[in-house]
Design a protein around this motif. Structure first.
Motif, mmCIF file in Angstrom:
data_model
loop_
_atom_site.group_PDB
_atom_site.id
_atom_site.type_symbol
_atom_site.label_atom_id
_atom_site.label_comp_id
_atom_site.label_asym_id
_atom_site.label_seq_id
_atom_site.Cartn_x
_atom_site.Cartn_y
_atom_site.Cartn_z
ATOM 1 N N LEU A 216 0.814 -1.217 0.000
ATOM 2 C CA LEU A 216 0.000 0.000 0.000
ATOM 3 C C LEU A 216 0.846 1.266 0.000
ATOM 4 N N SER A 217 2.005 1.233 0.641
ATOM 5 C CA SER A 217 2.843 2.435 0.693
ATOM 6 C C SER A 217 3.407 2.800 -0.672
ATOM 7 N N ARG A 218 3.333 1.875 -1.634
ATOM 8 C CA ARG A 218 3.830 2.151 -2.981
ATOM 9 C C ARG A 218 2.716 2.537 -3.947
ATOM 10 N N VAL A 219 1.485 2.594 -3.444
ATOM 11 C CA VAL A 219 0.359 3.057 -4.259
ATOM 12 C C VAL A 219 0.318 4.583 -4.172
ATOM 13 N N LEU A 220 0.640 5.252 -5.261
ATOM 14 C CA LEU A 220 0.724 6.712 -5.265
ATOM 15 C C LEU A 220 -0.645 7.360 -5.432
ATOM 16 N N ALA A 221 -1.546 6.673 -6.104
ATOM 17 C CA ALA A 221 -2.908 7.179 -6.306
ATOM 18 C C ALA A 221 -3.799 5.984 -6.590
ATOM 19 N N ALA A 222 -5.087 6.128 -6.295
ATOM 20 C CA ALA A 222 -6.030 5.026 -6.502
ATOM 21 C C ALA A 222 -7.382 5.588 -6.894
ATOM 22 N N GLU A 223 -8.087 4.839 -7.742
ATOM 23 C CA GLU A 223 -9.410 5.267 -8.210
ATOM 24 C C GLU A 223 -10.323 4.052 -8.299
#
Length: 340
Positions: A216-223
């Motif tokens: 999760l810490s490497r997810v920069l943005a999510a939609e």
């Protein structure tokens, strides 16, 4: 339901939660100024004043005291009671409020609010004894005994919220994901579940026909997308995690090393490794451990870092490579060498 009605419904729900939080804060802490309440609730002072008027109009016995030590307060004994909880059950709730998993999944504020509501509603005797016992427990401090920081990874609330909603709502998810030493890329995945391990959060998902695990810490943005996720109706998340763990430990370029370890070096070595797959004690009191490293370079560095408290027993090529390095280093500091 029209968009305007939905908007006002959301606003009403948000304000109702805030009004409850206001009452509970006054119950727990006594008299508080409007400024202090505004800081706690992350709203303006004007909003707090309007909420106080709404509480008073609804019959909640809240009153204002003016002066240097003034503020808002409730009349004594204004409370509701929650019965049926034992001392240990109440203590478990208080301890749960200190866990970091909720922070990783964007539920930290919700957990804090829930614990506040439950604690306020406990019978007097249970609340007081549980709160006193909770002061005797420290869960997940920020440093270990060697003063090394063990702070959890940070996951932006916006990312955590979108991921969590997609997981629970069964929708596909688009993430901007950063792999080490590679530029970030957008990926569309079918989310399966969320896992937290040692203050690190992971999203279990499928991408096409393949199982994937995303940190999760490497997810920069999510939609969250409108289309439904392509996933089974039910899942055994514990089994899914174990299967991924086995594939991770046994696949790719990982390096497995058998070592003899001074017990004093055990925690330091384990902290640098990917995982420890086997562990025992030999006749001399030293530990025998099978440790998995990310690759050959990682294995050489980690063992060398903890020498001489860690000795490689296998594979032989790693033992020989470290022996050669040790001889080179010893030669640099040999006072009998002609160069000295």
């Amino acid at each position: 339901m029209t968009s305007s009605v939905m908007y006002f419904a959301r606003v009403f729900s948000m304000r109702a939660d805030r009004l409850v939080s206001l009452v509970l804060l006054l119950r727990q802490r006594g008299r508080m100024t409007a400024e202090a309440l505004a800081r706690e609730l992350e709203v303006s002072t004007r909003t707090v004043l309007r909420d106080m008027e709404a509480l008073s109009a609804a019959g909640v016995p809240v009153y204002a005291e003016r002066g240097r030590h003034g503020g808002f307060a409730l009349l004594p004994d204004f409370r509701t009671a929650l019965t049926g909880l034992t001392h240990d059950e109440a203590l478990a709730l208080l301890v749960a409020g200190s866990r970091r998993g909720a922070q990783l999944f964007g539920l930290g504020s919700a957990l804090a609010s829930a614990v506040l509501k439950v604690v306020d509603a406990l019978p007097d005797g249970v609340r007081q004894t549980a709160a006193g016992a909770a002061q005797r427990l420290l869960v997940d401090p920020e440093t270990d005994l060697l003063a090394r920081p063990v702070a959890p990874e940070e996951v932006p609330d916006a990312v955590a919220t979108q991921v969590r909603r997609a997981v629970f709502g069964g929708h596909r998810l688009r993430i901007h994901y950063a792999v080490v030493n590679q530029p970030p890329k957008w990926r569309t995945v079918d989310p399966i579940g969320l896992v937290t391990v040692k203050d690190q959060g992971y999203l279990l998902a499928r991408r096409g026909s393949e199982d994937r695990t995303y940190r999760l810490s490497r997810v920069l943005a999510a939609e969250q997308l409108d289309e439904p996720a392509r996933r089974p109706d039910s899942v055994d998340l514990d089994r899914a995690w174990r299967e991924r763990e086995v594939r991770f430990r046994t696949g790719g370029d990982t390096t497995e090393v058998l070592v003899r370890v001074d017990p004093a070096r055990r925690e330091g070595l384990a902290a640098t490794a990917l995982t420890v797959t086997d562990e025992g004690t030999d006749a001399g009191g030293r530990l025998r451990m099978t440790v998995v490293f990310q690759d050959v370079r990682h294995a050489k560095w980690a063992v060398w870092e903890h020498a001489p408290g860690v000795e490689v027993l296998a594979p032989e090529w790693l033992r020989a490579a470290l022996g050669e390095r040790a001889r080179e280093v010893a030669g640099l500091y040999d006072s009998t060498s002609p160069e000295h």
